[in-house]
Design a protein around this motif. Structure first.
Motif, PDB file in Angstrom:
ATOM      1  N   ASN A   1     -86.296 -31.637 -48.169  1.00 59.34           N
ATOM      2  CA  ASN A   1     -86.984 -31.312 -49.488  1.00 59.34           C
ATOM      3  C   ASN A   1     -88.253 -30.839 -49.422  1.00 59.34           C
ATOM      4  N   PRO A   2     -88.312 -29.473 -49.836  1.00 63.75           N
ATOM      5  CA  PRO A   2     -87.547 -28.924 -50.943  1.00 63.75           C
ATOM      6  C   PRO A   2     -86.644 -27.786 -50.577  1.00 63.75           C
ATOM      7  N   ASP A   3     -86.282 -27.485 -49.512  1.00 64.99           N
ATOM      8  CA  ASP A   3     -85.338 -26.342 -49.293  1.00 64.99           C
ATOM      9  C   ASP A   3     -83.921 -26.637 -49.002  1.00 64.99           C
TER      10      ASP A   3
ATOM     11  N   SER B   1     -78.684 -24.494 -49.199  1.00 67.20           N
ATOM     12  CA  SER B   1     -79.153 -25.967 -49.256  1.00 67.20           C
ATOM     13  C   SER B   1     -77.983 -26.740 -49.217  1.00 67.20           C
TER      14      SER B   1
ATOM     15  N   LEU C   1     -83.711 -24.582 -53.607  1.00 64.97           N
ATOM     16  CA  LEU C   1     -85.105 -23.819 -53.657  1.00 64.97           C
ATOM     17  C   LEU C   1     -84.935 -22.342 -53.788  1.00 64.97           C
TER      18      LEU C   1
ATOM     19  N   ARG D   1     -88.021 -24.808 -57.386  1.00 61.99           N
ATOM     20  CA  ARG D   1     -86.875 -26.041 -56.970  1.00 61.99           C
ATOM     21  C   ARG D   1     -86.097 -26.368 -58.437  1.00 61.99           C
TER      22      ARG D   1
END
Ligand SMILES: Cc1ncc(COP(=O)(O)O)c(C=O)c1O
Length: 382
Positions: free
Chosen positions: A177-179, A309, A315, A351
């Motif tokens: 998290n976040p990508d 992802s 993201l 995101r």
């Protein structure tokens, strides 16, 4: 909580100096709070900012909550029934499992167990922010080893930082998290050679198609794996998570955890969820399809550049427009909530959590409309 509170209580007792000056963590708000802020009814909001599961709890979990009869009795401090079911789900003995009020509680507990004032904790940002938030509260010193441009880990950098700092803990998140990128298992294996404990956060593993490393824990004395019911099982509001720990570590955690950390509602809903895996798995498949659709359709919008992802979120780099403005306009004009980060590395990113097909339709229509109207306003300014 915008006012800066006084560090002296009743003019006499000072709060901890580091807490007096620290910035508060700003978590996402509830639907009701957003509704009041935006002047839009909660039922019209589309919440894609916190990687929650829009399908919610399974029917059995809802029924278990309705039927809850013992809310006046403290829960089993060892959450034995839940841990027995988790043992089957994860494929490790129940003696390796500790349940908590979300994975969040376990992050704080692990830091409390290992960190003495000044001990180093390695963090690989951008990543889930609670590792760096909780470490100083446990008197730890965060040593950041930033991820590379493609969000892969800087393995040599982590090895060097571990040598130089003598860090006790390394927090890794996969999918991150976040990508949403996965850490290859051989990378985790390599990092396990370091003289520290690796905390591998697999909050999103059910969406990844990858194997969890949890079954490796019993044979790996320096590996901890964190998991949660918040995402795949739709129980974020109930706070139910767990960790898989080597024997030597879990023995100490039992001594320090709050006795009634898993409340009876969370416990009942989590157990019911484990009895309804096919239903929840179908929702996970829907969200994976939603994420794949987001990746495809966002990439077709010229100003948006999604990263691949393996979580239930995407993201997306934003060009030709300020990402914070995009977030604000989606919220104010369309009632759609997404996440923006006010950090140098991610300032031009948003995101977006995978939603239901109808939510994704609404999001994409809103993005296209904002794209069109910003083109018009740019031309009219010329
Ligand atoms: C990587 C990661 N770990 C843990 C959590 C928190 O999990 P829980 O809801 O079980 O506390 C989140 C929530 O967003 C997360 O993204």
């Amino acid at each position: 909580m915008t006012e800066v509170p006084s560090s002296r209580i009743a003019g006499k007792v000072r709060v901890r100096a580091d807490i007096a000056t620290m910035q508060p963590y700003s978590p996402t708000a509830s639907l009701e709070v957003f509704a009041a802020q935006l002047g839009i009814p909660a039922e019209r909001l589309i919440k894609l900012d916190a990687n929650e599961n829009p399908y919610g709890p399974s029917p059995g979990a809802r029924a278990a909550l309705v039927a809850l009869s013992a809310a006046h009795i403290y829960p089993d401090p060892e959450a034995r029934a839940l841990r027995a079911l988790l043992s089957d789900y994860v494929g490790v003995g129940a003696e390796h499992i500790l349940a908590g009020a979300g994975a969040d509680e376990l992050i704080a507990l692990i830091l409390q167990l290992f960190i003495e004032p000044g001990d180093a904790v390695i963090n690989a940002p951008p990543t889930f922010s609670m590792y760096a938030f909780d470490a100083p509260l446990a008197f730890g010193r965060v040593v950041d080893v930033p991820r590379r441009a493609d969000f892969s880990l800087d393995v040599e950098g982590i090895e060097a930082a571990a040598r130089e700092s003598g860090a006790k803990l390394l927090f890794l998140c996969s999918p991150n998290n976040p990508d949403g990128s996965l850490i290859p298992p051989q990378t985790v294996e390599r990092l396990l050679e370091l003289p520290l404990v690796v905390v591998l956060d697999e909050a999103y593993i059910e969406f990844s198609g990858a194997e969890s490393l949890a079954p490796r824990v019993p044979q790996t004395p320096n590996l901890i794996v964190l998991r949660t019911f918040s995402k795949w099982a739709g129980l974020a509001g109930l706070r139910a998570g767990y960790g898989v720990f080597p024997r030597e570590i879990i023995a100490h955690l039992w001594k320090i955890k709050q006795p009634y950390n898993v409340n009876v509602a969370a416990d009942a809903a989590a157990r019911a969820s484990l009895a309804e895996q096919p239903h929840l798995r179908a929702n996970v498949e829907r969200l994976i399809a939603g994420r794949e659709r987001l990746e495809r359709e966002l990439a077709a919008i010229p100003t948006l550049h999604p990263y691949p992802s393996r979580g239930n979120f995407v993201l997306c780099r934003v060009t030709g427009m300020d990402a914070a403005t995009l977030r604000r306009r989606l919220a104010e004009e369309h009632g759609i909530l997404i996440r923006h980060y006010n950090t140098p590395r991610l300032r031009d990113c948003v995101r977006i959590s995978a939603g239901t097909p109808a939510q994704t339709d609404a999001l994409l229509a809103a993005l296209r409309e904002i794209g069109r109207s910003s083109e018009v306003s740019e031309t009219s300014e010329l």
